[in-house]
Design a protein around this motif. Sequence first.
Motif: not given
Length: 482
Positions: A25-30, A124-139
């Motif tokens: 949740i914090v990840n997506d808020a950021l 919108l472009g930045l947001c969806i890109a960050l949602l994808i990239a953050s999940r790659l980094l979260f691991r």
Amino acid sequence: MNSAQRPKRNRYVRFTSNVLRSGGIVNDALCYLIAYVVTVLIYQGWFGYYFDSRLHTTAVIIMAINFFLIRISRDAYSAFRGQGDDLGSGTFLDFLVAVTLTGFTIIQFGELSDLSPRFALIFLGLCIALLIASRLLFRRFVWLGMRHGVIGQRVGIYGADREVTSRLLELLDIERLPHINIIGFADDRRTRVETGMIGRFPYLGGFEELLELARRGMLDQLIVALPLVQQERLNKIIEELSAGAIDICIMPREFLVLRDRYRVNYIGSLPVLSVWQQPVRDFDGILKEIQDRLLALIGILVLSPILLITAIAIKLESKGPILFKQKRFGFNNLEIEVLKFRSMYTDRQDESGGERTRKGDPRVTRVGRIIRRTSIDELPQLFNVLRGEMSIVGPRPHALAMRVGDAYYHDAVRGYAARHRVKPGITGLAQVRGLRGEIDTIERGKQRVEYDIYYIENWSPLLDLRIILETVFKLVWDRHAY
């Protein structure tokens, strides 16, 4: 009990995997916050146009609220495990719905004319890109946290015997959970357990040893894996182990004996064990179909020079057609005609697929060796994808007479037919996990099917993207292709 005999204070308390839900949740808020701030900086610095900051800030807040309400209502963050494939829970769809609802809200209040299209597109472009990239980094962050002892679960297995314990260890290995640290296995009936290792996992002992580990803060969770246990003995095990401050869970027999595709679902409020369910369904199916057709079309356009050069080289070297067509198993075990560049001499081809291709195979032409080594021979399957017969990523389609060892694949490997519940792919998870090329043993055949089933049950757009990228990198170094 004197002070010397008292258990020492637990100095090893850490965050368990439950914190990953909050982390998601914090990840997506950021992601929303960073996307908004960066958009404002880009818009003011690059374009220099005036925009109604109050309106745009309100629109971003409304969109974020919509997004989180949708995600939380579906309990989507409960599966946020830091594996890098968490878009499978519907993040793309939730994002699209949130955008749509926010757009309708802006229209309803008559503010659409004051909304900057450039600002909206950048955000919108930045947001969806960050949602994808953050999940790659979260691991990666989870791995670092686990390595430094900040997060993670130390898990022990209480199993019936080495075979059951080994099976559970295989399933956990396939899951590739970064926050799970298996510390070993145990069984109180010492006469039935060889006190050696199972792979790299040591024998821990029985009840007393497990309780001592729990008191010392060295054990967070215990998995009880006893497929044929009597209820009376199970009650005794749970009662004795409940004295320790650890989580105790029971692995159902079906998960151990019948494979990990079985899921716990609910009919209303009643828990049921789903024995079989359709994968990649509803909107996920539509999303994968669009993704496949779009990537196939782009691939054909971008790779057209390679396709043309390969076709000319094949035609110049040996007589025969440019393409090789072979009947293979497709979706729902239906036959499809798979296209490949011809890599063998025409009079030596085996259309049935019964004879495996081996290293140094004399049937393969000189051009054939190059295109097989680089997987260029598979590129015509992009047209199979456009025709709707295949996917870019999925279990590889097998020839009708394909064998593993001395038996047909479908006879040698239990559960083989389950891999045909989705369309076959040009590449797959098994191929990027080192199981590309010749499958000459039943053990390798089983491993390939295990990975195929795991892919089917855990599909997501991001998992497809990861497999595609890994495929590109592995083409250079894969020694199993010939």
